[in-house]
Design a protein around this motif. Structure first.
Motif: not given
Length: 339
Positions: A6-15, A19-32, A34-39
């Motif tokens: 599942a996606p983690g565009g914010t720390k809140e989304m990651c948690r 908690d809701e059953g994802a086996d893994a979360v994927y998070v983007g690094v600022v500037g690295w 394919r998303r804007g920095s707000e995500h």
């Protein structure tokens, strides 16, 4: 067993998704990624998410799917080593050279190909697995038959989005450069990273110009009404058992740029669906349709808000570029007249 990522565009989304059953979360690094920095997340935030996931027996995949310049390659590899040392179990990568280097440097981490690789056939898949990919993400326009054929021919770990496109789509994800033609500028941050506004492949954000209105002409005949080039994909349900039977290993929930609550609800929904599918060979999924329709309406509304914002940015950038070009032209004319 299939993994739900599942996606983690914010720390809140990651948690929430963990908690809701994802086996893994994927998070983007600022500037690295394919998303804007707000995500995207900062290094400190990624460290926190890795610790949180580890405490719950879950995993983190770090998205580093830009196409780095030669100067940026050592910077990228250094960051990947750091995240791996913190406990990241895998990375989503577009650049094939970096993919090969990461596999040699960190043989135990799972490399996921990014949508930026633009996979279209089984030979693409075979090449990417040969250089180290553990999972290859397929574009969501492929049919279940095509996925089964790729799995049979390559034996690769297959990752798919929980998405389908009614029309099959006119654009291959990862091979579209439309946004950067409409708006392109860059700046270098304090670390030396070059950020490209308008180019997802180079650390900026796609401005979704395909979602704006376009007029098409075929054989000299124009379409009667304006339409978007890229259709709005919808979430899977009834076809999910067939895709799992075809050999899919990883289900990727989209939505880093959606609200945390919508993504949470979608992850909770698919955890229930997958549990039902696991219980019997021919599950009746009809009871889930009302929830799916609700998610579809919420998804379309949030996508519309995002697209209008990004298209507006593209239009403002284009207007500023036109004004700058007009000013340069006026200045040149004035200089020549003065001569």
């Amino acid at each position: 067993m299939v993994m739900m990522m599942a996606p983690g565009g914010t720390k809140e989304m990651c948690r929430l998704v963990l908690d809701e059953g994802a086996d893994a979360v994927y998070v983007g690094v600022v500037g690295w990624s394919r998303r804007g920095s707000e995500h995207e997340l900062t290094d400190d935030e990624i460290h926190e998410v890795i610790d949180y996931a580890d405490s719950r027996g879950k995993e983190v995949r770090v998205v580093v799917n830009t196409l780095p310049s030669s100067v940026e390659v050592p910077m990228l590899l250094e960051r990947i080593s750091m995240y791996a040392a913190w406990g990241a179990k895998g990375f989503m990568i577009s650049d094939v050279g970096c993919m090969r280097q990461v596999k040699a440097m960190l043989p135990d981490v799972a490399i996921h190909t990014s949508v930026g690789c633009g996979i279209t056939n089984y030979e693409d898949v075979r090449f990417l697995t040969d250089i180290g990919a553990a999972y290859v993400v397929l574009p969501y326009r492929l049919t279940v038959e095509e996925i089964a054929d790729i799995k049979a021919k390559t034996g690769a770990g297959i990752e798919v989005f929980l998405f389908k496109t009614p029309s099959g789509g006119k654009i291959c994800p990862g091979k579209c450069m439309m946004s950067s033609y409409f708006s392109f500028r860059h700046w270098i941050d304090d670390s030396g990273k070059d950020h490209f506004f308008g180019s997802a492949s180079r650390g900026g954000d796609c401005l979704r110009v395909c979602q704006s209105d376009w007029q098409f002409e075929v054989g000299g005949t124009a379409y009667e009404q304006e339409m978007a080039i890229k259709t709005n994909p919808t979430l899977w349900l009834e076809e999910l058992p067939a895709y799992l039977a075809a050999g899919v290993d990883c289900l990727k929930v989209p939505g880093r740029d959606r609200s945390a609550l919508l993504v949470r609800d979608i992850v909770r929904f698919y955890r229930r669906v997958l549990d039902v599918i696991a219980e019997c060979d021919a599950p009746d999924l009809s009871r889930f349709r009302p929830d799916l329709e609700s998610f579809r309406q919420r998804w379309i509304a949030e996508r519309g808000d995002r697209d209008r914002r990004l298209i507006g940015e593209a239009e403002r950038e284009a207007l500023q570029a036109d004004k700058a070009a007009a000013a340069r032209s006026f200045s040149s004319v004035g200089f020549i007249a003065a001569q």
